[in-house]
Design an enzyme around this catalytic site. Sequence first.
Site, PDB file in Angstrom:
ATOM      1  N   CYS A 195      13.907   0.884   6.879  1.00  0.00           N
ATOM      2  CA  CYS A 195      13.460   0.069   5.753  1.00  0.00           C
ATOM      3  C   CYS A 195      14.631  -0.500   4.985  1.00  0.00           C
ATOM      4  CB  CYS A 195      12.627   0.889   4.785  1.00  0.00           C
ATOM      5  SG  CYS A 195      11.224   1.644   5.559  1.00  0.00           S
ATOM      6  N   CYS A 216      12.196   0.468  -4.892  1.00  0.00           N
ATOM      7  CA  CYS A 216      13.489   1.131  -5.092  1.00  0.00           C
ATOM      8  C   CYS A 216      13.400   2.155  -6.219  1.00  0.00           C
ATOM      9  CB  CYS A 216      14.570   0.109  -5.435  1.00  0.00           C
ATOM     10  SG  CYS A 216      14.932  -1.006  -4.085  1.00  0.00           S
TER      11      CYS A 216
END
Lengths: 397, 151
Positions: free
Chosen positions: B34, B103
Amino acid sequence: MDKIIYVDNAATTAVSDKVLEAMIPYYKEKYGNPSSIYSLGRGAKKAIEQARETVAKCINANPNEIFFTSGGSEADNWAIKSIAFEQAKKGKKHIITSSIEHHAVLHCVESLEKQGFKVTCIKVNEKGMVNPKDIEEAINENTALVSIMYANNEIGTIQPIKEIGEICRKRGVPFHTDAVQAIGNLHVDVVNQNIDMMSISAHKFHGPKGVGALYVKKGMRIKNFIDGGAQERGLRAGTENVAGIVGLSVAMKEACDNIDKKSAKLKKMRDRLIESITKIKRTRINGDLENRLPGNVNISFEGIEGEGLLLLLDMKGICASSGSACTSGSLDPSHVLLAIGLPHEIAHGSLRISLGENNTDEEIDYIIECIPPIIERLRSMSPLWEKIVEKEKEERK
Amino acid sequence: MAYSEKVMDHFANPRNVGEIENADGVGEVGNPKCGDIMKMYLKIKDGIIEDVKFKTFGCGAAIATSSMATELIKGKTIEEALKVSNRAVMEALDGLPPVKVHCSVLAEQAIKSALSDYYRKKGIDPEPIIGKIKGCEGSCSNNTGECHSEI
């Protein structure tokens, strides 16, 4: 930041002085509508027809084979969808394209797939090259269209267009190529290279944004793209972007007259960059070293992620890209880098530098100086890099 | 997709980068597929996080959220650190672009993962205290750009 070093010429280019100068009168004193009968309108019409001639000449086409569009994406959409639907009337509902096309082509084809077309996506080799034999094998009696890009925007690979065109011609299948990255960088000849349809975008060769062209070989049947007035021979209605079209033609002439000189200059700078950056440990160059756009550098750095690299380069005044700018809204790595077989984590750490005429040797020196410490910095804080180093140590034991 | 000044500051000058030798808790979340991995090291004494360091492979937002997360838990008690949510990290950074929200989730999970390791090292099952660590399982290749379904 006083110093800007622009090395993202595959994304867009600066409009040249000559182009801008040629355009301005069509916004100011020569603003007439080309469809109007009085002299102000006739002058605008004449400018468009002259531009059409210029564009045609640059690619060895006839003026009546050139249609102006709003850019490369529109040209791709028009060519692909229009031929697909025409061919579907004859029961031909099979489209061949490649896995490294621009999204303007890929998404077109995907939308056709949802409408019942069958699509063959030709795989490229590890250097990003399409093998013409694969196309020959993929063609069947239902093939409606082959669309293969001339040169790739991310890794710069130049495809064997002439051979692919020849195969399509022999089998009676229309051949479209997205030549957005090729025009102004390579000698393009639609007759010699057996091209039936070709997309062009002005802003990739120092022309304005928002204008492009579609070449359609005489005898090919394309459908109306925008219904309305009689502009572009009734196929694409809407008052013409006169200044833009003039800008496109001037930029194209300027670029095409200068290909050899520009190419020699860019190749020198490109090769210097590649040689020097690949000296950094665990890096690899993506794409084909021979069949490559003169200004394209695409390098993957193991253990880092591309966005951080771009932000740090930006802080040094360097404008580059980490693949295709069109995909920057997505978290997935570039489909082109995945198509040439890069693992996800390596594709994430890629940098594209695309050089242009305005770049200088001093700028190349500066980039060469800036990159290694940035890579070092990002790697020093990367747990992935830590693992790579550990694995290396173990392998050495 | 513009980053706030705070994100840019934490990306350009990340706080607490590095490793802690003999850390009391080490956690790693994310997946190279990812494009982001966060590793967090904790030094804990009397239930207080005395020191914290991180290493991150990832985009600008991944580095900035890691940096901010370490700032938010440094000197805090374990209980306080466990309360640091992805939203808190995001707010402290004056927001994140929508595609980068994951994130901040990863940063929250990195704290929890490191604290879980701390408990495990003490012979305590962390799950009743911290819960399951939600991390990316490499599911981002579905081309939706959505890596972390729990957002």
